[in-house]
Design an enzyme around this catalytic site. Structure first.
Site, PDB file in Angstrom:
ATOM      1  N   CYS A 132       0.806  -1.221   0.000  1.00 44.43           N
ATOM      2  CA  CYS A 132       0.000   0.000   0.000  1.00 44.43           C
ATOM      3  C   CYS A 132       0.839   1.271   0.000  1.00 44.43           C
ATOM      4  CB  CYS A 132      -0.935   0.002   1.216  1.00 44.43           C
ATOM      5  SG  CYS A 132      -2.073  -1.394   1.233  1.00 44.43           S
ATOM      6  N   LYS A 197      -8.523  -0.778  10.466  1.00 47.10           N
ATOM      7  CA  LYS A 197      -8.434  -1.796   9.413  1.00 47.10           C
ATOM      8  C   LYS A 197      -7.464  -2.878   9.877  1.00 47.10           C
ATOM      9  CE  LYS A 197      -7.355  -2.430   4.511  1.00 47.10           C
ATOM     10  NZ  LYS A 197      -6.905  -1.757   3.270  1.00 47.10           N
ATOM     11  N   ARG A 207      -8.289  -9.825  -2.841  1.00 45.23           N
ATOM     12  CA  ARG A 207      -6.993  -9.828  -3.535  1.00 45.23           C
ATOM     13  C   ARG A 207      -7.094 -10.547  -4.873  1.00 45.23           C
ATOM     14  NH1 ARG A 207      -3.814 -10.642   2.146  1.00 45.23           N
ATOM     15  NH2 ARG A 207      -4.122  -8.476   2.821  1.00 45.23           N
ATOM     16  N   ARG A 218       1.026  -7.536   5.329  1.00 45.29           N
ATOM     17  CA  ARG A 218       0.783  -6.152   5.749  1.00 45.29           C
ATOM     18  C   ARG A 218       0.761  -6.004   7.273  1.00 45.29           C
ATOM     19  NH1 ARG A 218      -2.932  -6.629   1.159  1.00 45.29           N
ATOM     20  NH2 ARG A 218      -2.128  -5.338  -0.549  1.00 45.29           N
ATOM     21  N   GLU A 234      -6.276   4.078  16.972  1.00 38.65           N
ATOM     22  CA  GLU A 234      -6.111   4.446  15.561  1.00 38.65           C
ATOM     23  C   GLU A 234      -7.273   5.316  15.090  1.00 38.65           C
ATOM     24  OE1 GLU A 234      -3.781   3.770  13.296  1.00 38.65           O
ATOM     25  OE2 GLU A 234      -2.651   2.026  13.992  1.00 38.65           O
ATOM     26  N   LYS A 249     -13.014  -2.249   9.506  1.00 37.76           N
ATOM     27  CA  LYS A 249     -12.907  -3.243   8.446  1.00 37.76           C
ATOM     28  C   LYS A 249     -11.998  -4.383   8.901  1.00 37.76           C
ATOM     29  CE  LYS A 249     -11.377  -3.753   3.640  1.00 37.76           C
ATOM     30  NZ  LYS A 249     -10.726  -3.105   2.483  1.00 37.76           N
ATOM     31  N   TYR A 314     -20.704  -5.919  -0.719  1.00 36.04           N
ATOM     32  CA  TYR A 314     -20.879  -6.455  -2.066  1.00 36.04           C
ATOM     33  C   TYR A 314     -22.309  -6.952  -2.279  1.00 36.04           C
ATOM     34  CZ  TYR A 314     -15.832  -6.171  -1.878  1.00 36.04           C
ATOM     35  OH  TYR A 314     -14.561  -5.701  -1.739  1.00 36.04           O
TER      36      TYR A 314
END
Length: 327
Positions: A132, A197, A207, A218, A234, A249, A314
């Site tokens: 990222c 996240k 992915r 990550r 955060e 998320k 989705y």
């Protein structure tokens, strides 16, 4: 049994559909839903995603028709993910005024000007290493990545983005983007921060969908799934830096974080029902183990009860059809 038992009969309010609807505490509508769209350049027909039945990467030239179809269903917001054929070490196509990010935004806003269009502000779909940000000796360099995020954000704003959604979990990304937008004259563009996240196993289907071949992992920038307090820190840092929305998320496995965050902030909260959550429900439904419609609505209700104002899912298109009586 006492002659006066039961004094309180909870079933009184459940004895008919009309009564149940009258006292329903939590509702889901098309106002709450954001449909993610995968847009691939240089292809001529949709490419089905095997890990996410019913979802495809659509050709760039089909995007306008896709936005128009979603608007007809009553959906009011989309999140765009580009599948780039022009990857490099730093994702420079994302700040090219004629690159995929800019083109997607212009197309979507021209198709349905009232649609709220949210680009994913990140680099993983545009880098040849799948991370990222900028790599320095195999590690993502935080501050070098911030400089590129600002360039991407400004180009996205110039191209018509209504909200920017930085998802890279870089320290200081909200502050850097806010300062860059303000300097460029985009004081009114809100930021939807991927504030909590997690480095989750549930991103696998995404992915595949985004053709993001990751070298390594990550873990150094996304949250440890075991750390709830760190997730709250955060998120609250992003709020202090000027975020207008906060996101958790994935959604289902982190309802505790979402609920605790709701107690600590007045900002609008979003939950992202990620590819793995979609796939678990979809494959279970295809096998006959679950009723898809009921399960989806139940999960969306759980996000709302926990404190979400918005849900990226989705299933948004399918739910819109359901709410419209078409399914």
């Amino acid at each position: 049994m006492s002659a006066i038992f039961p004094v309180t009969r909870m079933r009184r309010l459940r004895r008919s559909v009309a009564l149940r609807d009258l006292v329903r505490e939590t509702t889901v509508s098309t106002n709450d839903l954001i449909q993610p769209i995968f847009v691939e350049e240089e292809i001529d027909s949709p490419i089905p995603i095997p890990t996410m039945p019913g979802i495809s990467r659509i050709p760039e030239q089909h995007l306008a028709a896709e936005i128009e179809a979603l608007a007809r269903l009553g959906l009011k917001s989309v999140m765009l993910f580009g599948i780039s054929h022009h990857k490099d070490h730093c994702g420079s196509d994302t700040w090219n005024p004629d690159g995929l990010v800019a083109r997607m935004l212009r197309t979507a806003k021209h198709a349905v000007p009232d649609m709220v269009v949210i680009p994913d502000i990140c680099f993983c779909e545009y880098t040849d290493h799948g991370h990222c940000g900028v790599l320095d000796q195999g590690h993502v360099a935080n501050d070098a990545t911030l400089a590129n995020l600002v360039k991407q954000a400004v180009v996205a704003a110039e191209s018509g983005a209504d909200i920017l959604a930085p998802s890279g979990m870089m320290d200081g990304q909200v502050q850097a983007i806010r300062a860059g937008l303000d300097k460029a004259g985009f004081l009114e563009i809100p930021i939807m921060a991927y504030a909590s996240k997690f480095e989750s196993a549930l991103y696998g289907p995404f992915r595949v969908a985004s053709e993001c071949t990751l070298q390594g992992n990550r873990k150094t920038y996304q949250l440890d799934p075991m750390n709830g307090r760190a997730a709250l820190r955060e998120a609250l840092l992003d709020e202090a830096e000027g975020a207008d929305f906060l996101m958790v998320k994935p959604g289902t496995l982190y309802l505790d974080v979402l609920h605790q965050l709701r107690q600590r902030t007045l900002l609008p909260l979003a939950a992202y029902q990620v590819g793995g959550e979609y796939a678990m429900i979809k494959f279970a439904a295809l096998s006959g183990a679950l009723d898809e419609r009921s399960t989806v609505l139940e999960t969306l209700g759980a996000f709302k009860r926990a404190g979400a104002d918005l849900i990226v899912s989705y299933f948004a298109r399918d739910v819109a059809r359901c709410l419209d009586g078409r399914a």
